[in-house]
Design an enzyme around this catalytic site. Structure first.
Site, PDB file in Angstrom:
ATOM      1  N   HIS A 115      19.089   9.028 -10.275  1.00  0.00           N
ATOM      2  CA  HIS A 115      18.328   8.890 -10.875  1.00  0.00           C
ATOM      3  C   HIS A 115      17.229   9.351 -10.274  1.00  0.00           C
ATOM      4  CE1 HIS A 115      19.990   4.539 -12.718  1.00  0.00           C
ATOM      5  NE2 HIS A 115      19.238   5.098 -13.199  1.00  0.00           N
ATOM      6  N   GLU A 161      22.606   7.790  -6.579  1.00  0.00           N
ATOM      7  CA  GLU A 161      22.798   6.446  -6.102  1.00  0.00           C
ATOM      8  C   GLU A 161      24.302   5.922  -5.963  1.00  0.00           C
ATOM      9  OE1 GLU A 161      22.145   3.723  -7.594  1.00  0.00           O
ATOM     10  OE2 GLU A 161      20.389   4.534  -9.453  1.00  0.00           O
ATOM     11  N   CYS A 163      23.103   4.723 -17.291  1.00  0.00           N
ATOM     12  CA  CYS A 163      23.577   5.160 -16.645  1.00  0.00           C
ATOM     13  C   CYS A 163      24.523   5.279 -15.649  1.00  0.00           C
ATOM     14  CB  CYS A 163      21.851   5.238 -16.543  1.00  0.00           C
ATOM     15  SG  CYS A 163      21.112   5.924 -16.254  1.00  0.00           S
TER      16      CYS A 163
END
Lengths: 204, 204, 204, 204
Positions: B167, B80, B143
């Site tokens: 992820h 991310e 998350c």
């Protein structure tokens, strides 16, 4: 020992690698369950691929026919339920031919079911840890064409051998080159195919 | 030896297995590159997960923080790029709490970039045969929450350590139970994470 | 009367039509709620699009800024929550430039939240029968670039006006040309935008 | 005046609205092209839906049969090419029955092609601005069941009337309730169906 004809396809469209070619080549000559595997790589060509698989059935007199094809975009192994009597779609084959929805065999049945134990194959793959489900459409491109031609040949010659088609996800290697496809490792793909072949052997 | 805090999450929503928990547990105590891996499993709970990772950073004084999360539906490993200051979404956490778009940290920056070498991680994974790409959104569920809390803690305490979030797709095992998710084998998932950790080590 | 700067984009990549251009042109000069709409069409060009929207803000001194962009593949209207300080992606702009993940504004904040009433816009669109939801990523292509530049300009000049970005599905017309996109009719798209503009007016 | 039997389905599974029911009801009694439309709403029930459409064909002696069904997830209007002799799937009908892959008609053909002018319908819809394409699978749930039963009845009774099935996207109204489906406005859906019916009339 019984003979199993296993086919894969060459690369096509915007897929520069075809994992089914790799699997067919890797398993060629191997013994799986009761079967000696004999592999052929088919062209992505409406004019010759049907002839190629029909000829291979005639030459090799196999006890089982399993054709493999890439379904770019799918994320499970999907044994196909039915082939249909249609060359269609909007995409050209490797010779640049785009079919127009014409029948594969003039006067042939609209659809012919796979004679592989597709539900057991799905169950055994899932049991072994590989996502799988029956697909109800092999499309109208080369995969369906080859599946229809093989099933039609076998049915019309009243040969009593199991025959069918298995669609597969992209491999990681193909997905990296292509950019937008779900994928499995090549070894996962191959192991799932081996489970299918063993299941067919156990049901024949 | 340097310490790397690696977190996974417990199962949540309609995902009865969480492959990030399995990976964090499998790598706990191992040495990868220059790092000793110390793993923690975080709850899927807005009230406690942020505190859990903050506390772990404070207690363990790690040299790197890597949080893992499941992105059911994705088919690549996706480091991310950014965490955003928002608890949102329409789905409840494991305690039944549904956030309303409120900030995670009142007065905190709108977004905080990952400080992991995300482009190099992607490049190295692809080099090793695993499809990967940078993601520009960790969502607004747990998350993102954990990623924001960890990055905010580190930035506000002026600790100079790399920190970020990765992820991952579903595992085959989860995909079979769930029914509709693209997936990789658990071993592919774990190997891709190991490549990320080595890449971080080589860049620190 | 208050002024609302509405921007659309020209066509780009493999999208030969841009429905946001059509909407911006159709609404230019109209009065919606309390606003006089003044439209601008932005180039899909990293070198000039940010300057274009910044200049329009400076020249027109609008009371609200709403930028529209096409999100080919989405099937809801999605007001964006945040713009991030990154020009990224793997696809070229209309001048052939492919950015490398560089910041849009050196030293700018990692992310800047939309200051439009995005949740109310979503609620009002759904109330009126149009599927909508907040998006947490405008990507790192031109849409994000323009959104970031506009928000950064307004924040750094301490102008107190609402500003944000709305991503939209393809129109039916574009979907027919493209072949693989979910789509709405152009009139549905435009009506949903009008609802957004009215909602902004009612909240200012 | 010629009679056209048009069927829609009641709601099913997690779709609380069925746009095909709305269309069938809206067009019931109307005249389109040369046809008087007579509509029936079919139950989502393996035990009775096939009987219902068969009985309607017998009672009404229509000149054309067009069955409509919802394909939640598709974003084009998709006339179906073929119905297959299989009740399958993993999802229960509205009575809770989950089929096991059994044939619909013991000894019936594996597949039966639609006898509607499906390519012309697609062409006319696109000409009129509605994305459309031929689908090669109606699945193995109720839509396929009803299509197979109708085609089988007509073929086995040697009635010379066109008959087929059209799958449709969700409506915006359904998509808002469901949350994750691509959708069109109800009026777009209905207008596309009307174009299909006119195309059938012009080709009969």
């Amino acid at each position: 020992m019984k003979k199993l004809l296993l086919t894969g396809f060459e690369p096509f469209l915007n897929f520069p690698i075809n994992p089914t070619k790799t699997i067919a080549e890797a398993l060629d000559g191997q013994q799986i369950g009761n079967y000696q595997i004999i592999s052929r790589i088919l062209p992505v060509d409406f004019a010759t691929s049907g002839e190629a698989i029909t000829q291979a059935i005639s030459d090799l007199e196999p006890d089982v026919v399993v054709a493999l094809g890439l379904a770019g975009g799918r994320h499970k192994i999907t044994p196909e339920r039915i082939a249909i009597n249609c060359n269609g779609g909007v995409e050209a084959d490797n010779q640049g031919y785009i079919p127009d929805g014409e029948p594969i065999i003039e006067g042939g049945p609209d659809g012919i079911f796979s004679t592989l134990p597709i539900q057991k194959m799905v169950d055994q793959m899932k049991e072994a840890g590989y996502p799988a489900e029956i697909s109800n459409s092999a499309g109208t491109y080369l995969c369906n064409h080859v599946m229809y031609r093989a099933l039609y040949t076998i049915r019309s010659q009243a040969i009593q051998i199991p025959c069918g088609f298995i669609h597969m996800p992209a491999s990681h290697e193909l997905a990296i080159k292509h950019g937008k496809l779900p994928s499995w490792s090549q070894s996962d793909l191959q192991q799932a195919v081996e489970i299918c072949l063993k299941t067919i052997g156990a049901n024949s």
